[in-house]
Write a protein that holds these residues in place. Structure first.
Motif, PDB file in Angstrom:
ATOM      1  N   ARG A  17      42.951  22.707  12.294  1.00 47.76           N
ATOM      2  CA  ARG A  17      43.987  21.737  12.688  1.00 47.76           C
ATOM      3  C   ARG A  17      43.555  20.953  13.924  1.00 47.76           C
ATOM      4  O   ARG A  17      43.759  19.741  14.004  1.00 47.76           O
ATOM      5  CB  ARG A  17      45.318  22.445  12.963  1.00 47.76           C
ATOM      6  CG  ARG A  17      46.032  22.918  11.718  1.00 47.76           C
ATOM      7  CD  ARG A  17      47.454  23.379  12.015  1.00 47.76           C
ATOM      8  NE  ARG A  17      47.566  24.336  13.108  1.00 47.76           N
ATOM      9  CZ  ARG A  17      47.442  25.654  12.982  1.00 47.76           C
ATOM     10  NH1 ARG A  17      47.184  26.189  11.794  1.00 47.76           N
ATOM     11  NH2 ARG A  17      47.577  26.448  14.033  1.00 47.76           N
ATOM     12  N   GLN A  18      42.964  21.641  14.871  1.00 43.70           N
ATOM     13  CA  GLN A  18      42.568  20.979  16.109  1.00 43.70           C
ATOM     14  C   GLN A  18      41.395  20.029  15.904  1.00 43.70           C
ATOM     15  O   GLN A  18      41.330  18.978  16.545  1.00 43.70           O
ATOM     16  CB  GLN A  18      42.268  22.023  17.182  1.00 43.70           C
ATOM     17  CG  GLN A  18      43.549  22.715  17.630  1.00 43.70           C
ATOM     18  CD  GLN A  18      43.321  23.914  18.511  1.00 43.70           C
ATOM     19  OE1 GLN A  18      42.315  24.612  18.383  1.00 43.70           O
ATOM     20  NE2 GLN A  18      44.259  24.174  19.398  1.00 43.70           N
ATOM     21  N   LEU A  19      40.485  20.369  15.007  1.00 45.45           N
ATOM     22  CA  LEU A  19      39.396  19.444  14.701  1.00 45.45           C
ATOM     23  C   LEU A  19      39.939  18.183  14.030  1.00 45.45           C
ATOM     24  O   LEU A  19      39.516  17.066  14.356  1.00 45.45           O
ATOM     25  CB  LEU A  19      38.351  20.115  13.806  1.00 45.45           C
ATOM     26  CG  LEU A  19      37.537  21.225  14.469  1.00 45.45           C
ATOM     27  CD1 LEU A  19      36.608  21.868  13.458  1.00 45.45           C
ATOM     28  CD2 LEU A  19      36.762  20.686  15.648  1.00 45.45           C
ATOM     29  N   ALA A  20      40.869  18.360  13.122  1.00 46.18           N
ATOM     30  CA  ALA A  20      41.485  17.198  12.471  1.00 46.18           C
ATOM     31  C   ALA A  20      42.226  16.340  13.490  1.00 46.18           C
ATOM     32  O   ALA A  20      42.164  15.105  13.439  1.00 46.18           O
ATOM     33  CB  ALA A  20      42.426  17.656  11.361  1.00 46.18           C
ATOM     34  N   GLN A  21      42.898  16.989  14.426  1.00 44.62           N
ATOM     35  CA  GLN A  21      43.618  16.257  15.457  1.00 44.62           C
ATOM     36  C   GLN A  21      42.651  15.487  16.357  1.00 44.62           C
ATOM     37  O   GLN A  21      42.900  14.329  16.697  1.00 44.62           O
ATOM     38  CB  GLN A  21      44.469  17.211  16.289  1.00 44.62           C
ATOM     39  CG  GLN A  21      45.277  16.508  17.364  1.00 44.62           C
ATOM     40  CD  GLN A  21      46.095  17.483  18.202  1.00 44.62           C
ATOM     41  OE1 GLN A  21      45.710  18.636  18.383  1.00 44.62           O
ATOM     42  NE2 GLN A  21      47.217  17.014  18.712  1.00 44.62           N
ATOM     43  N   ARG A  34      30.152  14.388  16.958  1.00 44.24           N
ATOM     44  CA  ARG A  34      28.983  15.257  17.150  1.00 44.24           C
ATOM     45  C   ARG A  34      29.444  16.704  17.329  1.00 44.24           C
ATOM     46  O   ARG A  34      28.891  17.630  16.725  1.00 44.24           O
ATOM     47  CB  ARG A  34      28.190  14.803  18.365  1.00 44.24           C
ATOM     48  CG  ARG A  34      27.013  15.707  18.681  1.00 44.24           C
ATOM     49  CD  ARG A  34      26.380  15.305  20.018  1.00 44.24           C
ATOM     50  NE  ARG A  34      25.431  16.301  20.442  1.00 44.24           N
ATOM     51  CZ  ARG A  34      25.741  17.365  21.192  1.00 44.24           C
ATOM     52  NH1 ARG A  34      26.979  17.583  21.591  1.00 44.24           N
ATOM     53  NH2 ARG A  34      24.809  18.230  21.539  1.00 44.24           N
ATOM     54  N   ARG A  35      30.467  16.899  18.136  1.00 41.19           N
ATOM     55  CA  ARG A  35      30.957  18.255  18.374  1.00 41.19           C
ATOM     56  C   ARG A  35      31.589  18.851  17.120  1.00 41.19           C
ATOM     57  O   ARG A  35      31.436  20.043  16.848  1.00 41.19           O
ATOM     58  CB  ARG A  35      31.926  18.266  19.546  1.00 41.19           C
ATOM     59  CG  ARG A  35      31.179  18.032  20.860  1.00 41.19           C
ATOM     60  CD  ARG A  35      32.074  17.987  22.036  1.00 41.19           C
ATOM     61  NE  ARG A  35      32.505  19.338  22.403  1.00 41.19           N
ATOM     62  CZ  ARG A  35      33.181  19.594  23.499  1.00 41.19           C
ATOM     63  NH1 ARG A  35      33.496  18.627  24.330  1.00 41.19           N
ATOM     64  NH2 ARG A  35      33.554  20.833  23.767  1.00 41.19           N
ATOM     65  N   ILE A  36      32.291  18.027  16.359  1.00 39.64           N
ATOM     66  CA  ILE A  36      32.856  18.503  15.095  1.00 39.64           C
ATOM     67  C   ILE A  36      31.729  18.929  14.166  1.00 39.64           C
ATOM     68  O   ILE A  36      31.798  19.994  13.544  1.00 39.64           O
ATOM     69  CB  ILE A  36      33.748  17.431  14.442  1.00 39.64           C
ATOM     70  CG1 ILE A  36      35.028  17.235  15.254  1.00 39.64           C
ATOM     71  CG2 ILE A  36      34.072  17.799  12.998  1.00 39.64           C
ATOM     72  CD1 ILE A  36      35.871  16.044  14.821  1.00 39.64           C
ATOM     73  N   LEU A  81      22.952  11.210   7.363  1.00 38.82           N
ATOM     74  CA  LEU A  81      22.948   9.969   8.117  1.00 38.82           C
ATOM     75  C   LEU A  81      23.757   8.878   7.427  1.00 38.82           C
ATOM     76  O   LEU A  81      23.838   7.769   7.910  1.00 38.82           O
ATOM     77  CB  LEU A  81      21.521   9.511   8.364  1.00 38.82           C
ATOM     78  CG  LEU A  81      20.716  10.459   9.239  1.00 38.82           C
ATOM     79  CD1 LEU A  81      19.278   9.995   9.359  1.00 38.82           C
ATOM     80  CD2 LEU A  81      21.338  10.585  10.614  1.00 38.82           C
ATOM     81  N   GLN A  82      24.412   9.203   6.302  1.00 39.45           N
ATOM     82  CA  GLN A  82      25.292   8.249   5.659  1.00 39.45           C
ATOM     83  C   GLN A  82      26.681   8.358   6.273  1.00 39.45           C
ATOM     84  O   GLN A  82      27.049   9.398   6.807  1.00 39.45           O
ATOM     85  CB  GLN A  82      25.364   8.523   4.150  1.00 39.45           C
ATOM     86  CG  GLN A  82      24.033   8.353   3.456  1.00 39.45           C
ATOM     87  CD  GLN A  82      24.095   8.815   2.023  1.00 39.45           C
ATOM     88  OE1 GLN A  82      25.131   9.239   1.541  1.00 39.45           O
ATOM     89  NE2 GLN A  82      22.978   8.733   1.345  1.00 39.45           N
ATOM     90  N   CYS A  83      27.454   7.312   6.174  1.00 38.39           N
ATOM     91  CA  CYS A  83      28.762   7.275   6.830  1.00 38.39           C
ATOM     92  C   CYS A  83      29.836   8.007   6.058  1.00 38.39           C
ATOM     93  O   CYS A  83      29.911   7.928   4.842  1.00 38.39           O
ATOM     94  CB  CYS A  83      29.198   5.837   7.054  1.00 38.39           C
ATOM     95  SG  CYS A  83      30.745   5.717   7.953  1.00 38.39           S
ATOM     96  N   SER A  84      30.672   8.730   6.788  1.00 39.96           N
ATOM     97  CA  SER A  84      31.850   9.404   6.240  1.00 39.96           C
ATOM     98  C   SER A  84      32.815   9.625   7.382  1.00 39.96           C
ATOM     99  O   SER A  84      32.499   9.323   8.525  1.00 39.96           O
ATOM    100  CB  SER A  84      31.456  10.732   5.606  1.00 39.96           C
ATOM    101  OG  SER A  84      32.586  11.361   5.098  1.00 39.96           O
ATOM    102  N   SER A  85      33.987  10.181   7.101  1.00 42.96           N
ATOM    103  CA  SER A  85      34.920  10.439   8.192  1.00 42.96           C
ATOM    104  C   SER A  85      35.794  11.653   7.952  1.00 42.96           C
ATOM    105  O   SER A  85      36.961  11.676   8.255  1.00 42.96           O
ATOM    106  CB  SER A  85      35.806   9.204   8.421  1.00 42.96           C
ATOM    107  OG  SER A  85      36.531   8.937   7.248  1.00 42.96           O
ATOM    108  N   THR A  86      35.226  12.693   7.425  1.00 39.47           N
ATOM    109  CA  THR A  86      35.977  13.928   7.189  1.00 39.47           C
ATOM    110  C   THR A  86      35.716  14.909   8.315  1.00 39.47           C
ATOM    111  O   THR A  86      34.571  15.278   8.538  1.00 39.47           O
ATOM    112  CB  THR A  86      35.555  14.571   5.849  1.00 39.47           C
ATOM    113  OG1 THR A  86      35.722  13.624   4.809  1.00 39.47           O
ATOM    114  CG2 THR A  86      36.367  15.805   5.571  1.00 39.47           C
TER     115      THR A  86
END
Length: 87
Positions: A17-21, A34-36, A81-86
């Motif tokens: 939950r905190q990573l998503a936040q 980077r930290r995620i 190195l491809q773009c995503s946002s999960t």
């Protein structure tokens, strides 16, 4: 990052939950992604790490290229190195 502390304490659900936040609050901040990515690798989630690293790379390609050379990221393929946002 709170997610890191929760993970170290053994609270995976809270860490998730905190990573998503963190991702929602700072979607354009390379350091967060980077930290995620690093934490997701440590959590044994290479697919989620790959997606987070891809977002990091899209935000800061130069730094991502340096980080990608780090042996820590060996579990990730070059597709990281491809773009995503999960998170």
């Amino acid at each position: 990052m709170r997610g890191e502390r929760s993970w170290r304490r053994g609270d995976r659900a809270r860490a998730d939950r905190q990573l998503a936040q963190a991702a929602a609050l700072a979607p354009g901040w390379d350091r967060v992604w980077r930290r995620i990515a690093r934490l997701r690798l440590g959590m044994g989630e290479p697919d989620a790490a790959r997606a987070a690293f891809a977002t990091f790379a899209a935000l800061n390609p130069a730094w991502a290229a340096i980080e990608h050379a780090d042996p820590y990221y060996r579990p990730l393929s070059d597709t990281a190195l491809q773009c995503s946002s999960t998170p």
